[in-house]
Structures are given as C-alpha cells and as structure tokens.
Motif scaffolding. Structure first.
Motif, PDB file in Angstrom:
ATOM      1  N   THR A  40     -41.092   3.687 -10.644  1.00 62.26           N
ATOM      2  CA  THR A  40     -40.470   4.574 -11.633  1.00 62.26           C
ATOM      3  C   THR A  40     -39.002   4.225 -11.869  1.00 62.26           C
ATOM      4  O   THR A  40     -38.456   4.527 -12.927  1.00 62.26           O
ATOM      5  N   GLY A  41     -38.364   3.575 -10.884  1.00 60.59           N
ATOM      6  CA  GLY A  41     -36.979   3.140 -11.084  1.00 60.59           C
ATOM      7  C   GLY A  41     -36.904   2.163 -12.251  1.00 60.59           C
ATOM      8  O   GLY A  41     -35.933   2.155 -13.016  1.00 60.59           O
ATOM      9  N   TYR A  44     -36.379   3.949 -15.553  1.00 61.77           N
ATOM     10  CA  TYR A  44     -34.987   4.350 -15.815  1.00 61.77           C
ATOM     11  C   TYR A  44     -34.130   3.127 -16.132  1.00 61.77           C
ATOM     12  O   TYR A  44     -33.246   3.167 -17.001  1.00 61.77           O
ATOM     13  N   ARG A  45     -34.416   2.023 -15.430  1.00 59.06           N
ATOM     14  CA  ARG A  45     -33.665   0.789 -15.686  1.00 59.06           C
ATOM     15  C   ARG A  45     -33.915   0.292 -17.113  1.00 59.06           C
ATOM     16  O   ARG A  45     -33.009  -0.231 -17.774  1.00 59.06           O
ATOM     17  N   VAL A 104     -27.397   2.502 -14.703  1.00 64.14           N
ATOM     18  CA  VAL A 104     -28.609   3.318 -14.636  1.00 64.14           C
ATOM     19  C   VAL A 104     -28.402   4.732 -14.089  1.00 64.14           C
ATOM     20  O   VAL A 104     -29.092   5.668 -14.500  1.00 64.14           O
ATOM     21  N   ARG A 114     -34.729  12.494 -17.973  1.00 70.12           N
ATOM     22  CA  ARG A 114     -35.581  12.819 -16.818  1.00 70.12           C
ATOM     23  C   ARG A 114     -36.848  13.536 -17.266  1.00 70.12           C
ATOM     24  O   ARG A 114     -37.939  13.229 -16.802  1.00 70.12           O
ATOM     25  N   ARG A 136     -37.287   8.536  -6.758  1.00 70.30           N
ATOM     26  CA  ARG A 136     -36.370   9.455  -6.080  1.00 70.30           C
ATOM     27  C   ARG A 136     -36.904  10.878  -6.077  1.00 70.30           C
ATOM     28  O   ARG A 136     -36.476  11.697  -5.295  1.00 70.30           O
ATOM     29  N   ASP A 137     -37.827  11.168  -7.005  1.00 71.45           N
ATOM     30  CA  ASP A 137     -38.266  12.545  -7.218  1.00 71.45           C
ATOM     31  C   ASP A 137     -39.782  12.642  -7.277  1.00 71.45           C
ATOM     32  O   ASP A 137     -40.320  13.623  -7.770  1.00 71.45           O
ATOM     33  N   ARG A 163     -29.959  -5.505   0.062  1.00 73.15           N
ATOM     34  CA  ARG A 163     -29.780  -5.674  -1.387  1.00 73.15           C
ATOM     35  C   ARG A 163     -29.152  -7.035  -1.679  1.00 73.15           C
ATOM     36  O   ARG A 163     -29.564  -7.735  -2.603  1.00 73.15           O
ATOM     37  N   ARG A 186     -24.187   5.453  -5.680  1.00 70.03           N
ATOM     38  CA  ARG A 186     -25.480   5.789  -6.274  1.00 70.03           C
ATOM     39  C   ARG A 186     -26.155   6.914  -5.475  1.00 70.03           C
ATOM     40  O   ARG A 186     -26.748   7.818  -6.047  1.00 70.03           O
ATOM     41  N   ASP A 190     -27.185  10.227  -7.165  1.00 74.39           N
ATOM     42  CA  ASP A 190     -28.615  10.580  -7.168  1.00 74.39           C
ATOM     43  C   ASP A 190     -28.867  11.914  -6.456  1.00 74.39           C
ATOM     44  O   ASP A 190     -29.746  12.673  -6.840  1.00 74.39           O
ATOM     45  N   ARG A 193     -27.049  15.228  -8.501  1.00 70.29           N
ATOM     46  CA  ARG A 193     -27.349  15.629  -9.889  1.00 70.29           C
ATOM     47  C   ARG A 193     -28.200  16.893  -9.864  1.00 70.29           C
ATOM     48  O   ARG A 193     -28.938  17.152  -8.910  1.00 70.29           O
TER      49      ARG A 193
HETATM   50  O1   DC Z   1     -35.106   2.298  -7.391  1.00 72.34           O
HETATM   51  P1   DC Z   1     -34.173   1.702  -8.436  1.00 72.34           P
HETATM   52  O2   DC Z   1     -32.900   1.139  -7.862  1.00 72.34           O
HETATM   53  O3   DC Z   1     -34.862   0.706  -9.306  1.00 72.34           O
HETATM   54  O4   DC Z   1     -33.746   2.932  -9.359  1.00 72.34           O
HETATM   55  C1   DC Z   1     -32.906   2.785 -10.455  1.00 72.34           C
HETATM   56  C2   DC Z   1     -32.146   4.076 -10.727  1.00 72.34           C
HETATM   57  O5   DC Z   1     -33.027   5.072 -11.242  1.00 72.34           O
HETATM   58  C3   DC Z   1     -31.421   4.689  -9.546  1.00 72.34           C
HETATM   59  O6   DC Z   1     -30.126   5.118  -9.948  1.00 72.34           O
HETATM   60  C4   DC Z   1     -32.222   5.904  -9.205  1.00 72.34           C
HETATM   61  C5   DC Z   1     -32.894   6.261 -10.489  1.00 72.34           C
HETATM   62  N1   DC Z   1     -34.228   6.802 -10.285  1.00 72.34           N
HETATM   63  C6   DC Z   1     -34.385   8.151 -10.415  1.00 72.34           C
HETATM   64  O7   DC Z   1     -33.418   8.856 -10.667  1.00 72.34           O
HETATM   65  N2   DC Z   1     -35.628   8.693 -10.294  1.00 72.34           N
HETATM   66  C7   DC Z   1     -36.676   7.923 -10.019  1.00 72.34           C
HETATM   67  N3   DC Z   1     -37.889   8.477  -9.906  1.00 72.34           N
HETATM   68  C8   DC Z   1     -36.520   6.528  -9.861  1.00 72.34           C
HETATM   69  C9   DC Z   1     -35.261   6.009  -9.986  1.00 72.34           C
END
Ligand code: DC
Length: 254
Positions: A40-41, A44-45, A104, A114, A136-137, A163, A186, A190, A193
């Motif tokens: 899912t990241g 958002y990317r 991002v 979102r 993340r969620d 990383r 980040r 994250d 928010r």
């Molecule tokens: O996991 P990643 O680094 O590819 O995630 C990219 C960005 O997206 C990071 O700032 C967190 C956000 N993200 C989020 O808010 N909710 C998610 N379900 C996945 C990622």
C-alpha cells in the motif's frame, strides 16, 4: 492441506515503520503461504510521484486531493509482485527515488488521499481476498478484522542502515545520517497525523526485527499465521457444532 490453503478468504496485515523490512517480509510470506501481496505504500508513492511530475506541491492539500480524485491507480496482478499502474502506465522504480520518499509523507497525511486509498484497498481485497497487505494502517484502520494482524518494529539505527543498503543495491548512494534523520521525521509525521496514524493495531502480534535474520522473521510470521488460522478454524467448527455464532477475537470464519 494447510489451514491457510483451506480458507476462501484470508487477510494478513503487516504494519510498522519504514525500514523494518515490511515489503520484503510481506512479499515472501505471501509467496510461502500461497496468498497475494499488496504494497500500500506504493499507492501513496504513486500519488506523490504524479504530484511531482505535474509540478504540484505535495503539501498543497487541495491540489493533491483534486489530483488523487482523478487518478487511476491499479495493479497488474499477472506480474509477480503485482506491477503498479498509474493511469494505465507502469511506474516501476520511479516511485522509489529519494525525491518521492521526501514528498510522500505530506501526500499520505492528506485526509482525502487517505480516504481514497482506504476505499481502493478494500476494493482490492474484495477482488483478491487471500492477501498479505502491508502499510501503516492496514490492521488498525483498513482491515481491523483481518485474520492476522502483525506489527513489525526495529530500532531506528538498524532501519536506517537497512535502507542505505537497499538503496545501494539499486545503485543509489546515500548518507546514513541523512537517511536516519529522514526515517525519524517520517516516523514522527506518520504517527502524529490525525488520519490513519501509525499505531500498533488492536490484538496485533508485535515482532521486533532489529536483531533477527530476515529468514527467521518470515519463519516466525509463518508460525504466527498458522497458529491464528488454526484457532480461527477451530472457533468456526466449535461455533458450528454449538449451533451458535463465531467466538474468539472477531476473526472471520475461514
Ligand atoms: O512503506 P513506504 O515507505 O513505501 O511508504 C511510503 C509512505 O506512505 C510513508 O510515508 C508511509 C505512507 N503510508 C501510509 O501512510 N499508509 C500506508 N498504508 C502505507 C504507506
């Protein structure tokens, strides 16, 4: 046949901060269990990438929201891992650049973005109901009743080093101190928010990957999943033979 293979629907969520190895772990766990994999990241990317390409400031909430309303984000599930298409075009590694990584967080803290992503992820799960989904969620907001909810964690210094190594493998040279600062920022953004903050989901299994080899992390997750799947199956059988409803922690009957 394994309990996971026997279920028609099975959602495993893996959440946690950047650099815990989530994507690799989730992908390999999905393959091992015969489930599909959702990053899912990457979604958002993709939104952040398109904003940058169109010269939209990622912090300009209204313009980013308007952009995402018209954006078509989908996966080509014939590829392994699924290929992300934005408006029909494969984005490949363009979503992994430092520029996108910097942009991002602002995009992901936009409530309209979102809401659109959460809806898209639930739609994906309705079409691909045997899924390991990471983000993340995923266990806290998107799939709070997932069969298995996992929270991966690791110390910030370890996450920064991983990383740097990951980017180096792609030929991208970075400074470890800068990556650590980015990771801490980040994490802060994250987890503070208002919408879908990074939290450990209710009832999640927490796994710290700091000092654990990736193969051992996957073994550990596989045994958690098999244990939970077995328990869900036993609950369902018990409920059936009692003539009652599903007991336990709210997991859906497989
Ligand atoms: O996991 P990643 O680094 O590819 O995630 C990219 C960005 O997206 C990071 O700032 C967190 C956000 N993200 C989020 O808010 N909710 C998610 N379900 C996945 C990622």
């Amino acid at each position: 046949m394994s309990v996971v293979a026997a279920t028609a629907e099975f959602i495993v969520t893996i959440d946690g901060p950047a650099g815990t190895g989530k994507s690799t772990v989730a992908y390999r766990l999905a393959r091992r269990l015969g489930l599909e994999f959702l990053d899912t990241g990457a979604m958002y990317r993709a939104a952040a990438l398109r904003a940058l390409e169109l010269g939209i400031d990622p912090a300009d909430g209204e313009r980013v929201a308007a952009l995402v309303r018209d954006l078509e984000i989908r996966f080509d599930w014939r590829c392994d891992p699924p290929d992300l298409l934005v408006d029909g075009e494969s984005v490949g590694d363009r979503i992994r650049t430092q520029e996108v990584t910097r942009a991002v967080s602002a995009v992901a803290s936009n409530p309209i973005v979102r809401a659109a992503m959460v809806e898209a992820q639930r739609e994906i799960a309705s079409l691909h109901p045997r899924l390991v989904t990471e983000g993340r969620d995923q266990g806290s907001v998107v799939f709070p009743d997932a069969h298995v909810r996992i929270y991966l964690d690791a110390r910030p210094e370890i996450r920064a080093r991983r990383r740097v190594e990951q980017l180096a493998a792609k030929g991208i040279v970075t400074c470890e101190a800068e990556v650590l600062a980015q990771i801490l920022e980040r994490d802060r953004s994250d987890s503070t928010r208002r919408d879908g903050p990074l939290v450990c989901p209710r009832g999640a299994d927490v796994v710290d990957t700091s000092d654990v080899d990736i193969d051992d992390v996957i073994d550990r997750l596989e045994s958690i999943v098999r244990e939970r799947a077995g328990a869900a199956l036993r609950n369902a059988h018990r409920a059936q033979s009692d003539g009652g409803s599903l007991g336990g922690d709210g997991a859906t009957a497989p």
